[in-house]
Motif scaffolding. Structure first.
Motif: not given
Length: 286
Positions: A97-117
């Motif tokens: 969900x841009x601008x959240x988790x820009x970059x190469x690995x947003x799906x991994x980041x969603x787990x690590x940073x407690x962000x929605x898919x």
């Protein structure tokens, strides 16, 4: 009929373009080698160019006449302001969900940073995963599904968000509320956990990298071990006797699994890669 230049490594958006063949005509496809897209195109016996370098891609863009460049997994940041002609549109589909988790690995980041898919279709500019938003789909928090399923789910939803964008005529829309501007690209240190961490932090790291090509990892007795999966065991018998075990104590050593006490819970580490005879029951993982 709008002319499409398609570049990427995934296939669901491309399939959506095919389904709208009365509106779009694909004039060129540049695919990442051995990707979901290239394998799909091989099965369909469609011609495409293998992506070799950023320079080659830019050359292909410059010499091709198109209305829309559609990017879905392009590994390069393109100099849009230098390439874009007045009648061209550059559009990207990104699994967050841009601008959240820009970059190469947003799906991994969603787990690590407690962000929605989520998935976003947006106009491109010279920045990473930036530009005005056309459409978004909020999928929800990732806790209940594993990483492999998350990849497959979100990559399929990329086709849905592109379909949504077609229906709105690629008009700019308001982004989903309460989404912050963040960036995540995987670092090797992100894969490492230790047993001084809380159980929830350990589980989050393991879930974030729970496919065989990545895998989280920990060190014990100076040896590296990789872990594919983990969960908390809820068994009446173990709940009754868990107080007899010490924090981080190895309760059972299985073929490729460990059962340990962690944060007053029974943690099951699954599909461990490494020298399993290193572990002994009743020892502490420290």
């Amino acid at each position: 009929m709008k002319k499409i230049f398609f570049i990427g490594n995934r296939a669901s958006v491309f399939k959506e373009i095919e389904h709208n063949c009365e509106e779009f005509m694909v004039v060129k496809i540049v695919a990442v080698q051995d990707s979901f897209l290239s394998r799909y195109l091989d099965k369909q016996k469609k011609k495409y160019i293998v992506l070799d370098s950023k320079e080659d891609l830019i050359d292909e863009i410059k010499k091709t006449e198109f209305d829309y460049l559609i990017s879905n997994g392009c590994p390069y940041i393109l100099p849009i302001s230098k390439l874009k002609k007045s009648d061209e549109r550059y559009i990207n589909i990104h699994p967050s969900l841009l601008p959240e988790l820009k970059g190469k690995h947003p799906i991994n980041g969603a787990y690590l940073l407690n962000k929605p898919f989520g998935v976003t279709c947006h106009y491109m500019n010279d920045k990473v995963d930036d530009g005005e938003i056309i459409a978004q789909i909020n999928v929800g928090m990732p806790y209940s599904i594993n990483l492999e399923f998350a990849y497959k789910l979100l990559f399929r939803i990329e086709g849905e968000v592109f379909k949504k964008s077609i229906k709105c005529g690629f008009k700019v829309t308001k982004q989903i509320d309460n989404i912050k501007d963040t960036y995540y690209s995987r670092d090797e240190k992100d894969l490492i956990f230790n047993f001084n961490m809380d159980i929830d932090e350990i589980l989050k790291i393991i879930k974030a990298f729970s496919i065989e090509s990545i895998m989280s990892r920990f060190y014990y007795k100076d040896r590296l071990f990789k872990v594919l999966d983990a969960d908390v065991i809820k068994l009446d018998y173990l709940e009754k006797i868990k107080e007899k075990f010490r924090e981080n104590e190895i309760i059972y050593v299985l073929d490729n699994d460990l059962i340990i006490k962690k944060s007053n819970k029974i943690l099951h580490l699954k599909h461990i890669e490494g020298q399993m005879d290193t572990f002994k029951e009743e020892e502490l993982l420290i």
